[in-house]
Write a protein that holds these residues in place. Structure first.
Motif, mmCIF file in Angstrom:
data_model
loop_
_atom_site.group_PDB
_atom_site.id
_atom_site.type_symbol
_atom_site.label_atom_id
_atom_site.label_comp_id
_atom_site.label_asym_id
_atom_site.label_seq_id
_atom_site.Cartn_x
_atom_site.Cartn_y
_atom_site.Cartn_z
ATOM 1 N N ALA A 82 16.554 -14.110 8.719
ATOM 2 C CA ALA A 82 15.665 -15.140 9.252
ATOM 3 C C ALA A 82 16.396 -16.051 10.231
ATOM 4 O O ALA A 82 15.840 -16.434 11.279
ATOM 5 C CB ALA A 82 15.081 -15.963 8.107
ATOM 6 N N VAL A 83 17.630 -16.419 9.914
ATOM 7 C CA VAL A 83 18.398 -17.292 10.810
ATOM 8 C C VAL A 83 18.839 -16.522 12.052
ATOM 9 O O VAL A 83 18.757 -17.027 13.185
ATOM 10 C CB VAL A 83 19.619 -17.873 10.063
ATOM 11 C CG1 VAL A 83 20.470 -18.731 11.003
ATOM 12 C CG2 VAL A 83 19.164 -18.704 8.867
ATOM 13 N N TYR A 84 19.268 -15.283 11.884
ATOM 14 C CA TYR A 84 19.780 -14.478 13.002
ATOM 15 C C TYR A 84 18.683 -14.186 14.029
ATOM 16 O O TYR A 84 18.914 -14.299 15.244
ATOM 17 C CB TYR A 84 20.355 -13.175 12.450
ATOM 18 C CG TYR A 84 20.937 -12.256 13.507
ATOM 19 C CD1 TYR A 84 22.182 -12.520 14.079
ATOM 20 C CD2 TYR A 84 20.239 -11.127 13.938
ATOM 21 C CE1 TYR A 84 22.717 -11.681 15.044
ATOM 22 C CE2 TYR A 84 20.763 -10.282 14.895
ATOM 23 C CZ TYR A 84 22.001 -10.570 15.454
ATOM 24 O OH TYR A 84 22.524 -9.727 16.412
ATOM 25 N N LEU A 85 17.509 -13.794 13.563
ATOM 26 C CA LEU A 85 16.440 -13.437 14.500
ATOM 27 C C LEU A 85 16.025 -14.624 15.357
ATOM 28 O O LEU A 85 15.630 -14.451 16.515
ATOM 29 C CB LEU A 85 15.225 -12.898 13.742
ATOM 30 C CG LEU A 85 15.384 -11.511 13.108
ATOM 31 C CD1 LEU A 85 14.108 -11.106 12.382
ATOM 32 C CD2 LEU A 85 15.760 -10.461 14.147
ATOM 33 N N GLN A 86 16.117 -15.841 14.825
ATOM 34 C CA GLN A 86 15.728 -17.011 15.610
ATOM 35 C C GLN A 86 16.874 -17.553 16.457
ATOM 36 O O GLN A 86 16.681 -17.881 17.635
ATOM 37 C CB GLN A 86 15.193 -18.099 14.671
ATOM 38 C CG GLN A 86 13.871 -17.713 14.011
ATOM 39 C CD GLN A 86 13.370 -18.764 13.046
ATOM 40 O OE1 GLN A 86 12.889 -19.820 13.447
ATOM 41 N NE2 GLN A 86 13.473 -18.471 11.751
ATOM 42 N N ASN A 87 18.075 -17.647 15.882
ATOM 43 C CA ASN A 87 19.172 -18.305 16.594
ATOM 44 C C ASN A 87 19.926 -17.381 17.539
ATOM 45 O O ASN A 87 20.597 -17.856 18.458
ATOM 46 C CB ASN A 87 20.155 -18.913 15.596
ATOM 47 C CG ASN A 87 19.623 -20.185 14.971
ATOM 48 O OD1 ASN A 87 18.500 -20.588 15.225
ATOM 49 N ND2 ASN A 87 20.428 -20.822 14.141
ATOM 50 N N VAL A 88 19.853 -16.077 17.342
ATOM 51 C CA VAL A 88 20.562 -15.143 18.217
ATOM 52 C C VAL A 88 19.587 -14.287 19.028
ATOM 53 O O VAL A 88 19.670 -14.199 20.247
ATOM 54 C CB VAL A 88 21.519 -14.237 17.415
ATOM 55 C CG1 VAL A 88 22.138 -13.166 18.310
ATOM 56 C CG2 VAL A 88 22.629 -15.072 16.782
ATOM 57 N N VAL A 89 18.639 -13.637 18.353
ATOM 58 C CA VAL A 89 17.702 -12.759 19.057
ATOM 59 C C VAL A 89 16.696 -13.578 19.856
ATOM 60 O O VAL A 89 16.169 -13.110 20.866
ATOM 61 C CB VAL A 89 16.987 -11.825 18.049
ATOM 62 C CG1 VAL A 89 16.032 -10.878 18.749
ATOM 63 C CG2 VAL A 89 18.031 -11.012 17.258
ATOM 64 N N GLY A 90 16.415 -14.815 19.411
ATOM 65 C CA GLY A 90 15.554 -15.693 20.181
ATOM 66 C C GLY A 90 14.086 -15.611 19.826
ATOM 67 O O GLY A 90 13.228 -16.013 20.626
#
Length: 499
Positions: A304-312
């Motif tokens: 959940a954090v990766y998809l928003q903070n890295v993938v955008g």
């Protein structure tokens, strides 16, 4: 002996009203569990939270549920299931309001602790009122409807929660509980009958043994989990050799040892009768539960954090990205339970974690600018398919591994084991992959941590598969798979049951 309660039928107004109250109350709890992980990046920015703050936002809730859900069920048996259910609804709702009003991380974490305590009263009560109130001929239909409708509420969670986070604020995922709770309270006061276990209510009398709550067991269990969790979360900041970390680890270990000693001394009156572990299968299945649910919680926390903070991606798209898991579990769990009843649990509990681990390996390769259909959907689908093979067979096997008179406590302990697994994973994984402070806002650091976390979670799943292959066998009897013991966190449908 259980006090006589009005015998409800599914077609009556009281039956429909009681089912409505139970479904909405469970949905309120499950809705929060599906969207809090999705909200973490946004609330982290608004409250200037570090990684430890995000961990405690999730773990404060899980800690209270894992430690006190068994006590919550016992309180309902003793003082009245509807009464404790209503207390749980009010408590959970007030804590939700405090969560939404939080102005810093410490206030939010404290409110999440309170919310978890309310959930520990509410979660067992939502099912026990159905079990105690409906006519035996309608009880299975009522519980089945509760399970299915609760799953639907969880499936809607990513849509509703993601939209609220993007359109309004993360605070509204907590405020949303208020109107739902008002409907629950009105329905429960109007239609839900009161019931209690009269044997648990009697305190003394000729030939009667004084029965007490195992408050010591609940507090020791909470101290054990809290001490270990605090040490794991605080170690990256203070260092392993710091006094607070060493002290909390010591408190956790001592709490665990004393918990076992106290529960053994109390015998069958304990919150967790240690005689249950005379069944090797019961012991193995609960270790398996901790391992698999640790992988599940660690995966959903990081993704959940990766998809928003890295993938955008937006919060809505992040929540919806895990929807295939929900659909697979809703459609396939009953079939997986039927398969396990025919061939035994060993094969599903071995193959399922391996399939799920392959899904995590695929998801490890997700890069910035990733396509949902090409890069995320295949891995999520594999993970969901593997999890579907696990949930119902695991539940049925846990209940079948003990005597019928211990079904409630066995179900409740397995519920707590699943939450303890998630609690420990979210505490330990950031430490293991070197993520601390504000590094979750830095693309390179979060990418390395995410990929390492996927490997750790896949390794846990493979370890669970090996455990099942070597030590799980067909129980002497198979329990019906329609009432799973535990809840799946973070955008997966809850499958709770028992106390």
């Amino acid at each position: 002996m259980t006090s006589p309660a009005p015998v409800l039928r599914m077609g009556s107004a009281a039956g429909r009203g009681t089912l409505l109250a139970a479904v909405l109350a469970s949905g309120m709890v499950f809705l929060d569990s599906t969207v809090v992980n999705v909200a973490l990046p946004r609330l982290g920015r608004d409250l200037d939270a570090d990684v430890a703050g995000l961990q405690w936002t999730v773990n404060g809730y899980l800690l209270m549920l894992a430690a006190f859900v068994l006590l919550g069920g016992a309180l309902g048996d003793r003082f009245g299931r509807r009464r404790i259910f209503l207390v749980g609804v009010v408590w959970f709702t007030l804590a939700s309001v405090l969560c939404g009003l939080s102005q810093d991380t410490s206030h939010l974490v404290a409110a999440r602790f309170l919310q978890g305590a309310g959930g520990a009263l509410l979660t067992p009560g939502s099912l026990s009122v159905l079990q105690a109130s409906f006519h035996p001929d309608d009880r299975g239909r009522a519980i089945g409807a509760w399970s299915g409708l609760s799953g639907v509420s969880t499936a809607l969670g990513p849509f509703i929660g993601g939209w609220l986070i993007d359109a309004l604020s993360w605070r509204w995922i907590f405020f949303l509980n208020v109107p739902i709770a008002v409907v629950v309270l009105l329905a429960a006061v109007r239609w839900v009958p009161e019931s209690r276990d009269e044997a648990a209510s009697r305190t003394q009398g000729p030939g009667r043994r004084h029965r007490r709550f195992d408050v010591a067991g609940a507090l020791l269990g909470a101290a054990a989990l809290a001490g270990i969790t605090y040490a794991l979360i605080d170690a990256p900041v203070r260092g392993f050799d710091s006094l607070p970390v060493l002290g909390s680890a010591l408190v956790g270990l001592l709490g665990a040892v004393v918990f076992v000693l106290v529960e053994r001394r109390r015998g069958d009156t304990a919150m967790l009768p240690t005689g249950l572990f005379g069944s090797r299968l019961f012991s193995v299945l609960n270790i398996f539960t901790v391992v698999v649910y640790a992988a599940l919680s660690g995966f959903t926390f990081f993704l959940a954090v990766y998809l928003q903070n890295v993938v955008g991606w937006s919060a809505l798209l992040t929540g919806v990205s895990l929807l295939p898991m929900t659909v697979l579990l809703l459609v396939g769990s009953a079939r997986a339970g039927a398969l396990s009843a025919r061939i035994g649990p060993r094969l599903p509990l071995t193959v399922g974690p391996v399939v799920a681990a392959l899904g995590l390996i695929l998801l490890r390769g997700v890069d910035p600018g990733a396509s949902y259909w090409r890069d995320v959907l295949p891995g999520v689908t594999l993970f969901g398919a593997g999890l579907t093979l696990v949930v119902a067979p695991l539940t049925a096997s846990v209940l079948a591994a003990v005597e019928d008179r211990f079904a409630g406590v066995a179900s409740g302990f397995n519920n707590a084991a699943s939450r303890a697994g998630g609690l420990l994973a979210i505490a330990a994984l950031p430490l293991l992959v070197g993520l601390s402070g504000s590094a979750y806002e830095q693309e390179a650091a979060l990418t390395d941590a995410y990929r390492g976390a996927m490997l750790w979670c896949a390794g846990l799943l493979v370890a669970g598969a090996v455990l099942a292959l070597l030590l799980v066998h067909r129980p002497p009897r198979q329990a019906p798979p329609s009432q799973p013991c535990h809840s799946l966190p973070a955008s997966t449908p809850p499958r709770p049951g028992g106390r």
